[in-house]
Design an enzyme around this catalytic site. Structure first.
Site: not given
Length: 271
Positions: A61-62, A65
Site C-alpha cells: 500500500h505504502e 503511494h
C-alpha cells in the site's frame, strides 16, 4: 524567500526489496504451507499467515503511494527508502505497523495506518496529487480480488450451511479460513481508505481540488480524522453499517462470512 527544490539522485538499490520485506514474505509462504499440511499448531500458523499477509499489504500500500510519487516528480521517496518495501522506513512505525496489526488481531478490521511522507513541492499537478493518494487504496482493492480469486473460481472448500451460523467444510479447512480472513482484511482496508475523511487517503484524493480556504480547514482537521474514525467504528452505529457493507462486498467476491468468522477465531490461538 522562495525555496527551489533540488534534484535528488536516485540510489542504485532504490527498487530492491529490503531483507525485512523478504523475511515477511517468507513467513507468509511458510505459514501458508504449514496451514495447508496441518503441521504444528494450526492456530499459531493461522496467526502468522494472517498477520504477515496484512504486513505485506501494508508495505505494498505504502509502496504504491511512493511509486506514484516518484514518477510524478518526487524523487526524494527513493532516498527515504520508501521504494524498498521496508515498513521500518515509514514516517510513523507505530501508526503504520503496530496499531493496524493490533486492530487486526483484536477487531478483525484492516485499519489504515500512517503514510509515507511525500514532498508535494515536487508535484506540479492536482491530478498527479490525487493519483498518488488513490494508488494505495487501489492496491488494497487488487489484493482483495487476488486473495478472493480462489473462492470466486470455485477452488475453495465445500461449505454446507446448517441453520443461520453452523456449517461444515471439507478440504484444508484451516488454510481456507485463514485465506478468507486475509481477503476480508483487504476489503475492510479498501473501504476505510476510500472514505472522504481528512487524514485518510480518501480525503487526500479530494484535497488538491479544494479552495485554499477549505484546504486550510481540511488540514486543521486531518490529524484527528484517523482517531475519530477509529472511535466511531467502535462506539457508534457506524460500525454496524460498515460491517454490513464489507460483508456484502465479501459475499460478492465469493467469500463466506461464516468461514471468515471461523478464521478470525482460529488465528486467536490464545483463546
Amino acid at each position: 524567500m522562495t525555496y527551489e527544490p533540488v534534484y535528488t539522485r536516485t540510489p542504485r538499490n532504490a527498487f530492491v526489496p529490503s531483507p525485512v520485506f523478504v523475511g515477511i514474505v517468507a513467513i507468509f509462504a511458510v505459514s501458508g504451507y504449514l496451514l495447508w499440511t496441518k503441521f504444528g499448531n494450526v492456530g499459531v500458523d493461522a496467526f502468522l499467515f494472517v498477520v504477515s499477509g496484512w504486513l505485506i499489504s501494508l508495505c505494498l500500500h505504502e509502496y504504491a503511494h511512493a511509486v506514484a510519487a516518484f514518477f510524478s516528480g518526487d524523487l526524494t521517496v527513493a532516498e527515504r527508502g520508501y521504494l524498498r518495501l521496508n515498513p521500518l522506513k515509514y514516517t510513523s512505525p507505530l501508526l503504520s505497523i503496530v496499531l493496524p496489526v493490533v486492530v487486526v488481531i483484536l477487531g478483525g478490521i484492516g485499519l489504515p495506518g500512517g503514510a509515507v511522507w511525500i514532498d508535494h513541492r515536487y508535484i506540479n499537478s492536482r491530478l498527479k496529487d490525487s493519483l498518488i493518494s488513490v494508488a494505495g487504496p487501489l492496491t488494497n482493492v487488487i489484493l482483495a480480488v487476488v486473495a478472493a480469486a480462489p473462492f470466486l473460481l470455485g477452488l475453495g472448500p465445500d461449505i454446507f450451511e446448517a441453520g443461520s451460523s453452523a456449517f461444515a467444510v471439507s478440504g484444508h479447512v484451516d488454510f481456507w479460513q485463514a485465506l478468507s480472513v486475509v481477503a476480508y482484511l483487504q476489503i475492510t482496508a479498501s473501504v476505510l481508505n476510500l472514505l472522504p475523511i481528512p487524514g485518510l487517503d480518501g480525503g487526500s484524493i479530494l484535497r488538491p481540488w479544494l479552495s485554499p480556504a477549505y484546504r486550510r480547514a481540511w488540514d486543521t482537521f486531518a490529524p484527528f480524522g484517523f482517531m475519530l474514525l477509529f472511535v466511531a467504528l467502535w462506539t457508534t452505529s457506524l460500525g454496524a453499517y460498515f460491517s454490513d457493507l464489507v460483508s456484502w462486498l465479501a459475499e460478492s467476491l465469493g467469500l463466506n462470512t461464516g468461514l471468515i468468522a471461523a478464521g478470525l477465531d482460529l488465528m486467536r490461538f490464545w483463546n
